[in-house]
Design a protein around this motif. Structure first.
Motif, PDB file in Angstrom:
ATOM      1  N   TYR A   1       0.849  -1.189   0.000  1.00 10.26           N
ATOM      2  CA  TYR A   1       0.000   0.000   0.000  1.00 10.26           C
ATOM      3  C   TYR A   1       0.886   1.240   0.000  1.00 10.26           C
ATOM      4  N   ARG A   2       0.877   1.992  -1.120  1.00  7.88           N
ATOM      5  CA  ARG A   2       1.748   3.159  -1.298  1.00  7.88           C
ATOM      6  C   ARG A   2       0.990   4.474  -1.354  1.00  7.88           C
ATOM      7  N   TYR A   3      -0.326   4.427  -1.492  1.00  2.82           N
ATOM      8  CA  TYR A   3      -1.070   5.661  -1.700  1.00  2.82           C
ATOM      9  C   TYR A   3      -0.972   6.590  -0.496  1.00  2.82           C
ATOM     10  N   ALA A   4      -1.026   6.048   0.696  1.00  3.27           N
ATOM     11  CA  ALA A   4      -0.973   6.881   1.893  1.00  3.27           C
ATOM     12  C   ALA A   4       0.366   7.587   1.995  1.00  3.27           C
ATOM     13  N   TRP A   5       1.441   6.900   1.652  1.00  2.98           N
ATOM     14  CA  TRP A   5       2.758   7.510   1.764  1.00  2.98           C
ATOM     15  C   TRP A   5       2.901   8.668   0.774  1.00  2.98           C
ATOM     16  N   ALA A   6       2.445   8.455  -0.460  1.00  2.00           N
ATOM     17  CA  ALA A   6       2.527   9.522  -1.453  1.00  2.00           C
ATOM     18  C   ALA A   6       1.614  10.685  -1.080  1.00  2.00           C
ATOM     19  N   ALA A   7       0.413  10.368  -0.591  1.00  2.00           N
ATOM     20  CA  ALA A   7      -0.525  11.421  -0.226  1.00  2.00           C
ATOM     21  C   ALA A   7      -0.021  12.235   0.949  1.00  2.00           C
ATOM     22  N   LEU A   8       0.586  11.581   1.913  1.00  2.00           N
ATOM     23  CA  LEU A   8       1.083  12.298   3.078  1.00  2.00           C
ATOM     24  C   LEU A   8       2.271  13.182   2.713  1.00  2.00           C
ATOM     25  N   SER A   9       3.114  12.734   1.804  1.00  2.00           N
ATOM     26  CA  SER A   9       4.221  13.584   1.371  1.00  2.00           C
ATOM     27  C   SER A   9       3.706  14.785   0.595  1.00  2.00           C
ATOM     28  N   THR A  10       2.625  14.578  -0.191  1.00  2.00           N
ATOM     29  CA  THR A  10       2.005  15.697  -0.896  1.00  2.00           C
ATOM     30  C   THR A  10       1.389  16.680   0.086  1.00  2.00           C
ATOM     31  N   GLU A  11       0.753  16.149   1.112  1.00  2.00           N
ATOM     32  CA  GLU A  11       0.141  16.996   2.128  1.00  2.00           C
ATOM     33  C   GLU A  11       1.195  17.815   2.856  1.00  2.00           C
ATOM     34  N   ALA A  12       2.345  17.195   3.138  1.00  2.00           N
ATOM     35  CA  ALA A  12       3.413  17.910   3.824  1.00  2.00           C
ATOM     36  C   ALA A  12       3.961  19.045   2.974  1.00  2.00           C
ATOM     37  N   SER A  13       4.092  18.805   1.643  1.00  2.00           N
ATOM     38  CA  SER A  13       4.592  19.861   0.768  1.00  2.00           C
ATOM     39  C   SER A  13       3.597  21.006   0.637  1.00  2.00           C
ATOM     40  N   ARG A  14       2.303  20.701   0.671  1.00  2.00           N
ATOM     41  CA  ARG A  14       1.299  21.755   0.599  1.00  2.00           C
ATOM     42  C   ARG A  14       1.296  22.617   1.851  1.00  2.00           C
ATOM     43  N   ASN A  15       1.605  22.014   2.982  1.00  2.00           N
ATOM     44  CA  ASN A  15       1.614  22.772   4.230  1.00  2.00           C
ATOM     45  C   ASN A  15       2.761  23.756   4.311  1.00  2.00           C
ATOM     46  N   THR A  16       3.779  23.595   3.451  1.00  2.00           N
ATOM     47  CA  THR A  16       4.921  24.505   3.456  1.00  2.00           C
ATOM     48  C   THR A  16       4.806  25.588   2.392  1.00  2.00           C
ATOM     49  N   ARG A  17       3.639  25.762   1.781  1.00  2.00           N
ATOM     50  CA  ARG A  17       3.422  26.756   0.732  1.00  2.00           C
ATOM     51  C   ARG A  17       2.453  27.821   1.203  1.00  2.00           C
ATOM     52  N   ASP A  18       2.733  29.044   0.795  1.00  2.00           N
ATOM     53  CA  ASP A  18       1.830  30.152   1.050  1.00  2.00           C
ATOM     54  C   ASP A  18       0.778  30.149  -0.051  1.00  2.00           C
ATOM     55  N   PRO A  19      -0.501  30.060   0.250  1.00  2.00           N
ATOM     56  CA  PRO A  19      -1.521  29.962  -0.802  1.00  2.00           C
ATOM     57  C   PRO A  19      -1.591  31.176  -1.701  1.00  2.00           C
ATOM     58  N   LEU A  20      -1.019  32.335  -1.289  1.00  2.00           N
ATOM     59  CA  LEU A  20      -1.088  33.551  -2.102  1.00  2.00           C
ATOM     60  C   LEU A  20       0.212  33.835  -2.833  1.00  2.00           C
ATOM     61  N   HIS A  21       1.343  33.519  -2.203  1.00  2.24           N
ATOM     62  CA  HIS A  21       2.617  33.947  -2.767  1.00  2.24           C
ATOM     63  C   HIS A  21       3.578  32.793  -3.016  1.00  2.24           C
ATOM     64  N   GLY A  22       3.095  31.566  -2.987  1.00  3.99           N
ATOM     65  CA  GLY A  22       3.962  30.445  -3.317  1.00  3.99           C
ATOM     66  C   GLY A  22       4.672  29.905  -2.098  1.00  3.99           C
ATOM     67  N   PRO A  23       5.812  29.267  -2.297  1.00  2.00           N
ATOM     68  CA  PRO A  23       6.508  28.608  -1.197  1.00  2.00           C
ATOM     69  C   PRO A  23       6.931  29.595  -0.125  1.00  2.00           C
ATOM     70  N   LEU A  24       6.797  29.194   1.104  1.00  2.00           N
ATOM     71  CA  LEU A  24       7.239  30.019   2.209  1.00  2.00           C
ATOM     72  C   LEU A  24       8.754  29.972   2.295  1.00  2.00           C
ATOM     73  N   THR A  25       9.398  31.122   2.515  1.00  2.00           N
ATOM     74  CA  THR A  25      10.850  31.192   2.624  1.00  2.00           C
ATOM     75  C   THR A  25      11.221  31.678   4.003  1.00  2.00           C
ATOM     76  N   LYS A  26      12.344  31.220   4.468  1.00  2.00           N
ATOM     77  CA  LYS A  26      12.817  31.623   5.775  1.00  2.00           C
ATOM     78  C   LYS A  26      13.784  32.798   5.628  1.00  2.00           C
ATOM     79  N   MET A  27      13.673  33.752   6.534  1.00  2.00           N
ATOM     80  CA  MET A  27      14.553  34.908   6.531  1.00  2.00           C
ATOM     81  C   MET A  27      15.904  34.513   7.093  1.00  2.00           C
TER      82      MET A  27
END
Length: 251
Positions: free
Chosen positions: A198-224
């Protein structure tokens, strides 16, 4: 949160197959028909057939007070060949690991179908369930294959006199318990492979993690960086006039 229920229908079927296989393993463990012994002397064993299992040996007789006569086989009995006590231990281990595997698989299905918030351990749960299923199938298959080989080789058992069984039968047959057990072992192995693949959960969770690190208005969040912070603290944060608000002085 990613919806995963539509990806685990095959694993849900694997859980049902695993539970059915565990019931069959339980049945196999309790059955006496592991070996069918055909004897020539029917003066005591009037049916001419004795059933030798891993826990006891039984036969029907009209010459004795009781119709069905059974004698228990213990793990410490010296007359029992090695495959019988090994089967006693491994079949009990198969029942325990199969029960734990079914519980673990049910937890994995709950994490997928009911969208549990904390799903960080979903990979571990699926791998654990699949491993326990494969281990259960192996525990069950080894004693079944060993006892079946002894039957096919017409191996003898030196029973004590109270068993009233000959040391060597005229011929032996593989009992129904071995057939049921082999079917259950194959079902367990298939269920284990289904959970391990079963691989779907692993791929979905990695996708979810990448979405959580993005700003919905300005793209990927960057650290100062530290340098940027130091620059803001030492003069870059001074107020600057916006040219749009500049006006010419009237003399």
């Amino acid at each position: 949160m990613i919806y995963l229920a539509h990806t685990a229908h095959l694993q849900f079927l694997g859980l049902l197959v695993g539970f059915l296989a565990w019931i069959l393993i339980l049945t196999t463990t309790g059955l006496n028909e592991w070996r069918l012994w055909h004897v020539a002397d029917v003066s005591v064993i009037t049916s001419g057939v004795a059933w030798v299992g891993i826990w006891k040996a039984c036969f029907y007789s009209h010459a004795l007070p009781s119709m069905e006569n059974c004698q228990s086989i213990s793990i410490s009995d010296s007359f029992a060949p090695a495959e019988i006590p090994v089967a006693q231990v491994l079949m009990v281990l198969a029942l325990i690991s199969g029960l734990v595997g079914n519980i673990t698989a049910a937890v994995a299905m709950r994490m997928v179908y009911f969208s549990v918030e904390d799903r960080r351990n979903i990979r571990l749960v699926f791998v654990l369930a699949g491993t326990l299923y494969v281990l259960t199938g192996t525990f069950c298959l080894v004693p079944l294959a060993w006892n079946m080989s002894s039957v096919l080789n017409n191996s003898t058992i030196d029973f004590p006199p109270e068993f009233q069984l000959p040391a060597a039968p005229v011929r032996q047959q593989v009992g129904s318990a071995i057939g049921v057990g082999i079917s259950a072992s194959i079902m367990m192995l298939i269920s284990g492979l289904v959970f391990l693949c079963y691989r779907y959960a692993w791929a979905a969770l990695s996708t979810e993690a990448s979405r959580n690190t993005r700003d919905p208005l300005h793209g990927p969040l960057t650290k100062m960086t530290q340098a940027q912070r130091f620059g803001l603290a030492n003069g870059d944060n001074q107020g600057r006039d916006n040219p749009a608000f500049h006006t010419e002085e009237v003399s």
